[in-house]
Every structure is written in C-alpha cells, then in structure tokens.
Enzyme design. Structure first.
Site, PDB file in Angstrom:
ATOM      1  N   GLY A   1       0.820  -1.189   0.000  1.00  0.00           N
ATOM      2  CA  GLY A   1       0.000   0.000   0.000  1.00  0.00           C
ATOM      3  C   GLY A   1       0.864   1.252   0.000  1.00  0.00           C
ATOM      4  O   GLY A   1       2.077   1.204   0.184  1.00  0.00           O
TER       5      GLY A   1
ATOM      6  N   GLN B   1       2.161   5.293  -1.305  1.00  0.00           N
ATOM      7  CA  GLN B   1       2.672   6.015  -2.461  1.00  0.00           C
ATOM      8  C   GLN B   1       4.160   5.700  -2.661  1.00  0.00           C
ATOM      9  O   GLN B   1       4.573   4.561  -2.535  1.00  0.00           O
ATOM     10  CB  GLN B   1       2.425   7.511  -2.246  1.00  0.00           C
ATOM     11  CG  GLN B   1       0.955   7.892  -2.210  1.00  0.00           C
ATOM     12  CD  GLN B   1       0.375   8.075  -3.598  1.00  0.00           C
ATOM     13  OE1 GLN B   1       1.085   8.206  -4.583  1.00  0.00           O
ATOM     14  NE2 GLN B   1      -0.958   8.079  -3.675  1.00  0.00           N
TER      15      GLN B   1
ATOM     16  N   LEU C   1       5.736   3.472   6.850  1.00  0.00           N
ATOM     17  CA  LEU C   1       5.144   2.146   6.954  1.00  0.00           C
ATOM     18  C   LEU C   1       4.414   1.814   5.665  1.00  0.00           C
ATOM     19  O   LEU C   1       3.804   2.693   5.046  1.00  0.00           O
ATOM     20  CB  LEU C   1       4.145   2.070   8.112  1.00  0.00           C
ATOM     21  CG  LEU C   1       4.667   1.879   9.534  1.00  0.00           C
ATOM     22  CD1 LEU C   1       5.453   3.081   9.996  1.00  0.00           C
ATOM     23  CD2 LEU C   1       3.501   1.640  10.484  1.00  0.00           C
TER      24      LEU C   1
ATOM     25  N   GLY D   1       6.722  -3.723   5.358  1.00  0.00           N
ATOM     26  CA  GLY D   1       6.910  -3.392   6.769  1.00  0.00           C
ATOM     27  C   GLY D   1       7.205  -1.935   7.021  1.00  0.00           C
ATOM     28  O   GLY D   1       6.426  -1.060   6.638  1.00  0.00           O
TER      29      GLY D   1
ATOM     30  N   CYS E   1       5.663   9.757   0.279  1.00  0.00           N
ATOM     31  CA  CYS E   1       4.363   9.199   0.663  1.00  0.00           C
ATOM     32  C   CYS E   1       3.203   9.998   0.069  1.00  0.00           C
ATOM     33  O   CYS E   1       2.088   9.964   0.596  1.00  0.00           O
ATOM     34  CB  CYS E   1       4.241   9.091   2.183  1.00  0.00           C
ATOM     35  SG  CYS E   1       5.594   8.166   2.929  1.00  0.00           S
TER      36      CYS E   1
END
Length: 215
Positions: free
Chosen positions: A71, A73, A138, A150, A168
């Site tokens: 998941g 960006q 994350l 992770g 992100c």
C-alpha cells in the site's frame, strides 16, 4: 501468546531480490510456518506503492524506481536506513491491519523515546514524526491472512533523495533521521532495540536469530 519471533539480519541487499523473496515466503508458507522479521539496508531505490501516482516522482535521476505491491505512495530506501519486513501470520496473531499498523508505530515511538527523542503517529498519515518531520514510513501488504513489507526508519543516511519525490504523496513533506536528534549513533544498536520493541508489541515471548539465506 506466540512463542518465538525469528529475525534474519540480511545486511545490505538490493531491493528487488528481497521483495521477491518476501512474496515467495508469503505464498508458500503453511499454517505451521513460524513468523519472521527481515532486517536489511538497501542501496538507493525509490519504491512506488499500488496507489502511487507518477506526479509524485519529481526528479528520480539515476536512482531506480520499482513499482511494488504494498500500500501507499512513493518512498526512498538507501544506506543508513533500517528496514524491517514483517512476515507475520496476522490471522493467527488476531490482529486487524489497523491494529498491526498501530503496534508498529508504537514500536518506533518507544524505540525513539529510548534515545530521548519524542515522536508521534498521525491518524491520517501512517508513519512516525518528530517535530512535524517524518522519521519512519510504513507500508504493508496482506495476502492469505499474512503480512509482508513493513517499516523503514531513517537512522543515519543521506536525506537528499527524498527531495526528488513527494514522500508518501505529500508535497514538501520534511524528512528527518535519528542521527539529527542524537548525534553519533550505532546502527547495530538501533537494530537491536527495534528487535526488542517488535517482540514486546507483537506479544511474542522471546526472539531468536535465524541463519541461512532467503532464496
């Protein structure tokens, strides 16, 4: 309570072989497989998550860009950043994804507090922040009830490549690292403290160091 959490210390390895090994591990693990955490540094690389948009890659230059199945960006990995890949049977642990993310953030916040650095999480932007600057990112993928990918903690690294992207997906997001708040720091000690925090907050009884490759 689960028993022992195994850690693999991979040293510095190229991103893509580790990523593909995570995929294989997750696809092939059976119900009896033990959970593992892989600790690694990567040579410079940008990774773009499934929701990643091309406009967040500003000037990647000579640093490769890898589109991945986590998941989030786009982010940067490079030497001096501690990356921990969590290969966990989330169903067996009884965690939802949001709870796992919260536990990961708590691990990082308490690790940083052990160095006298006050950090916080943001409910609308996963990760950990110090004085508004991001110090840890994350990103997870859940497949067949098991997690991979992770977290990445900026320890003692060159932060310049973050200026080549919108980290992100946030334009102008300031980035920071542990060294900027503590002075000189031992990477291996940070890794050891992260191991202890993961064991504690994932509710394991103890830890062990695993040997052998990941192929």
């Amino acid at each position: 309570m689960p028993g022992t959490l195994g850690f693999r210390e991979l040293g510095r390895m190229a991103y893509e072989p580790v990523w593909h090994a995570m995929q294989r591990f997750t696809n092939e693990r059976g119900n009896a497989a033990d959970d593992e955490v892989w600790l690694v540094e990567h040579p410079p690389v940008f990774t773009q998550g499934q929701a990643g948009k091309a406009e967040h890659l500003l000037l990647p230059g000579d640093i490769p860009v890898v589109k991945v199945d986590r998941g989030g960006q786009v982010t940067y990995h490079g030497p001096g950043q501690l990356v921990a890949y969590l290969l966990l049977d989330v169903r067996k642990l009884g965690f939802g994804v949001r709870e796992l993310v919260t536990r990961m953030e708590t691990c990082l916040i308490e690790l940083l507090a052990s160095y006298g650095v006050q950090a916080v999480a943001k409910p609308d932007a996963p990760g950990v922040y110090v004085d508004g600057a991001k110090i840890a990112s994350l990103g997870l993928r859940i497949r067949h009830g098991c997690s991979f990918h992770g977290l990445a903690l900026n320890v003692d690294m060159d932060l310049e490549p973050f200026r080549r992207i919108n980290p992100c997906g946030y334009a102008g997001l300031a980035m920071t690292q542990l060294r900027d708040h503590t002075g000189s720091i031992e990477f291996a000690e940070v890794s050891a403290r992260l191991r202890a925090q993961l064991v504690k907050h994932l509710d394991y009884a103890e830890q062990t160091t695993l040997t052998g490759g990941i192929d």
